[in-house]
Enzyme design. Structure first.
Site, mmCIF file in Angstrom:
data_model
loop_
_atom_site.group_PDB
_atom_site.id
_atom_site.type_symbol
_atom_site.label_atom_id
_atom_site.label_comp_id
_atom_site.label_asym_id
_atom_site.label_seq_id
_atom_site.Cartn_x
_atom_site.Cartn_y
_atom_site.Cartn_z
ATOM 1 N N PHE A 61 38.789 43.373 48.909
ATOM 2 C CA PHE A 61 38.246 43.659 47.582
ATOM 3 C C PHE A 61 38.240 45.162 47.327
ATOM 4 C CE2 PHE A 61 36.037 39.889 49.169
ATOM 5 C CZ PHE A 61 35.959 39.031 48.079
ATOM 6 N N ASP A 62 38.591 45.557 46.122
ATOM 7 C CA ASP A 62 38.228 46.881 45.624
ATOM 8 C C ASP A 62 36.723 46.855 45.337
ATOM 9 O OD1 ASP A 62 38.347 49.455 44.490
ATOM 10 O OD2 ASP A 62 38.792 48.647 42.504
#
Length: 361
Positions: free
Chosen positions: A212-213
């Site tokens: 995930f960012d």
């Protein structure tokens, strides 16, 4: 007994019956369906109830490679497309961008069923497609060919799937159609547009890896707004001043939470070192200047992330090529394209201020 009742016979039923509580009715429907199917002998694992499951809805173009078929649709229209699909319904479709992610979800399910055979808290994959029902046979043949466990189909015949996503209590929606993903995001459903990697890589078949960012994905775009509108120095200053104030949640926070719940089920059976789920935070933030707020926010939510990589603006592609996640979520197409080039299957989350800037350039 006859004659035991008194009154005129016009008494009203109890309020609960008269009102018809939808939740109660739904529970009764499930109980009736379960009673019926309990009498049917089968070796197949039945799908869990939607309220217990982590429902991942995947479009047909995300699950399979339908690039050629899409061209037929765009160049020759719907009738020729349907005719082609029916004429080729015994030709197995090739994997699409979400295929190996779905395979990894099913591996997690298999491990969960070994440890918790009666527990319904596991992934339920739903094929959510705006295809017409006539195309269904080819999709079913391909799903069975690969041994995927996808029992729920929703084929909307050209209509928007968003209402069905809500009805299915969808936790994550993956599609190749950016307009449908945008519509789902606006309806409050965690969603992303899938992009195929530009080169083939070997994925882990024993561990689901999800990257995930941070900002505008797990977290809100509050800090990204400061960065875009006031610059990097003001962003660092803002993050340090607000280090102990948790960030608001972003669209994928719920899915990270779902993964964390399942991880804890493995930890409870002393399977931490053999856990089939691993999560990664891959952020352009720098650790010293703006990392503490991120880590403290996760802690305040009671969430663990297995690996946190603060890249201080360096490209994400090389790090992701090392991790080899089954899926990487980011809100900026710049990072999606960089990940794609080096072999990462990326998913664009159209949320937050970055979309305003990408539309204007």
């Amino acid at each position: 007994a006859p004659g035991a009742m008194s009154g005129s016979g016009s008494e009203e039923p109890p309020p609960a019956q008269a009102a018809g509580d939808p939740q109660q009715e739904a529970e009764q429907d499930w109980a009736a369906a379960k009673a019926f199917y309990d009498n049917v002998v089968t070796q197949r694992v039945r799908p869990p109830k939607p309220q217990n499951a982590i429902t991942v809805a995947v479009s047909s173009r995300a699950l399979f490679n339908l690039v050629e078929e899409r061209k037929i649709y765009e160049e020759h229209g719907l009738e020729k497309y349907v005719e082609y699909q029916q004429n080729n319904e015994n030709v197995i479709l090739k994997p699409g961008p979400a295929f190996y992610f779905v395979k990894a979800l099913e591996h997690v399910n298999a491990r969960l069923l070994e440890l918790y055979p009666d527990d319904e808290e596991r992934f339920d994959i739903v094929l959510m497609t705006n295809n017409h029902a006539q195309v269904g046979v080819r999709l079913i043949n391909s799903i069975n060919h690969y041994g995927l466990t996808i029992e729920r189909f929703c084929m909307t015949g050209g209509e928007s799937p968003v209402g069905y996503l809500t009805a299915y209590l969808t936790n994550l929606y993956l599609s190749a159609d950016c307009d449908k993903v945008q519509e789902a995001i606006e309806a409050g459903i965690a969603s992303a547009t899938m992009f195929t990697a530009n080169k083939d890589v070997v994925y882990s078949d024993t561990q689901l890896r999800v990257a995930f960012d941070g900002d505008a994905v797990i977290f809100s775009d509050e800090s990204e707004q400061i960065f875009k509108e006031q610059g990097l120095d003001r962003f660092f200053e803002h993050e340090q001043l607000n280090e102990n104030k948790p960030l608001a949640q972003g669209p994928l926070k719920g899915f990270l939470e779902d993964l964390g719940k399942l991880q804890k089920k493995f930890y409870a059976r002393n399977e931490r070192l053999n856990c089939p789920i691993r999560t990664y935070l891959v952020t352009a933030r720098s650790a010293a200047s703006s990392g503490a707020r991120v880590l403290k926010t996760l802690r305040s939510w009671g969430l663990e992330i297995d690996e946190a990589l603060f890249l201080a603006g360096a490209p994400k592609g090389p790090i992701l090529a090392k991790i080899r996640p089954h899926i990487f979520f980011d809100d900026q197409m710049y990072h999606i394209e960089g990940a794609q080039k080096l072999g990462t299957t990326a998913a664009h989350v159209p949320y937050g201020i970055a979309q305003k800037y990408s539309k204007s350039t």
